[in-house]
Design a protein around this motif. Structure first.
Motif, PDB file in Angstrom:
ATOM      1  N   GLY A 167      45.241  31.549  27.847  1.00  0.00           N
ATOM      2  CA  GLY A 167      45.095  31.928  29.938  1.00  0.00           C
ATOM      3  C   GLY A 167      46.578  31.364  31.428  1.00  0.00           C
ATOM      4  O   GLY A 167      46.466  32.760  31.577  1.00  0.00           O
TER       5      GLY A 167
ATOM      6  N   PRO B 242      45.583  30.072  37.369  1.00  0.00           N
ATOM      7  CA  PRO B 242      44.232  29.598  37.642  1.00  0.00           C
ATOM      8  C   PRO B 242      43.902  30.179  36.437  1.00  0.00           C
ATOM      9  O   PRO B 242      42.464  30.291  35.752  1.00  0.00           O
ATOM     10  CB  PRO B 242      43.923  30.702  38.515  1.00  0.00           C
ATOM     11  CG  PRO B 242      45.023  30.603  39.645  1.00  0.00           C
ATOM     12  CD  PRO B 242      46.282  30.209  38.695  1.00  0.00           C
ATOM     13  N   GLY B 243      44.829  30.861  35.255  1.00  0.00           N
ATOM     14  CA  GLY B 243      44.598  31.047  33.484  1.00  0.00           C
ATOM     15  C   GLY B 243      44.240  29.992  32.751  1.00  0.00           C
ATOM     16  O   GLY B 243      43.612  30.286  32.329  1.00  0.00           O
TER      17      GLY B 243
ATOM     18  N   LEU C 156      40.968  28.633  33.651  1.00  0.00           N
ATOM     19  CA  LEU C 156      39.444  29.541  32.902  1.00  0.00           C
ATOM     20  C   LEU C 156      39.855  29.699  31.663  1.00  0.00           C
ATOM     21  O   LEU C 156      38.708  29.860  30.763  1.00  0.00           O
ATOM     22  CB  LEU C 156      39.706  30.983  33.469  1.00  0.00           C
ATOM     23  CG  LEU C 156      39.164  32.250  35.241  1.00  0.00           C
ATOM     24  CD1 LEU C 156      39.908  32.853  35.912  1.00  0.00           C
ATOM     25  CD2 LEU C 156      38.044  31.029  35.042  1.00  0.00           C
TER      26      LEU C 156
ATOM     27  N   PHE D 113      36.982  28.148  28.857  1.00  0.00           N
ATOM     28  CA  PHE D 113      36.620  29.384  27.969  1.00  0.00           C
ATOM     29  C   PHE D 113      36.338  28.265  27.218  1.00  0.00           C
ATOM     30  O   PHE D 113      35.341  28.533  26.115  1.00  0.00           O
ATOM     31  CB  PHE D 113      36.977  30.701  28.412  1.00  0.00           C
ATOM     32  CG  PHE D 113      36.480  31.036  27.325  1.00  0.00           C
ATOM     33  CD1 PHE D 113      35.165  32.089  27.124  1.00  0.00           C
ATOM     34  CD2 PHE D 113      37.352  32.410  26.585  1.00  0.00           C
ATOM     35  CE1 PHE D 113      34.775  32.875  26.489  1.00  0.00           C
ATOM     36  CE2 PHE D 113      37.097  32.912  25.044  1.00  0.00           C
ATOM     37  CZ  PHE D 113      35.236  33.448  25.267  1.00  0.00           C
TER      38      PHE D 113
END
Length: 141
Positions: A42, A49-50, A53, A57
């Protein structure tokens, strides 16, 4: 009479069956690896932000992986590799060494007729399952 590993495993199987013991073996290392890998991917794809996230996840997937299915303890014991069976045997032999018996049926009858022996052996089994296998234990059918 020398006590062999198979006899002790059969005894533990009988004891755990009587108590309705089930255990879920957790795979926390795999879950953590998955969470870290998805956060990394990510981060490569979406920057900070990746990472957030991907970590969220991966954390969710990791949590799903670590919640093991409850299986009967006798099944788990019979699937243990010989080295792990030997570890459990080594812990139990101190309790069983002083008993006088001729076969596994008589050994089982001696243990099942003595509440103190049952409690000691159950404690050995629970300790092994929770510390060595990191299992969560459940009682009842």
């Amino acid at each position: 009479m020398p006590i062999n590993v198979d006899d002790v495993m059969q005894l533990f199987c009988h004891l755990s069956r009587q108590k309705g013991m089930k255990a879920a073996v957790k795979h926390s290392g795999q879950g953590a690896l998955l969470a870290g890998a998805t956060a990394f991917i990510g981060g490569l794809m979406g920057g900070p932000p990746g990472i957030a996230l991907g970590g969220a996840f991966g954390g969710l997937l990791g949590a799903l992986m670590t919640t093991g299915q409850f299986r009967p303890v006798p099944q788990i014991l019979l699937e243990l590799p010989p080295a792990e069976q030997q570890k459990l045997y080594d812990e139990a032999i101190g309790i069983l060494r002083h008993l006088d018996w001729t076969d596994v049926v008589q050994l089982t009858a001696l243990v099942m007729g003595n509440t103190s022996l049952q409690e000691k052996l159950t404690a050995v089994l629970i300790n092994y399952l929770s510390k060595e296998l990191r299992a969560e234990i459940q009682y009842g059918e």
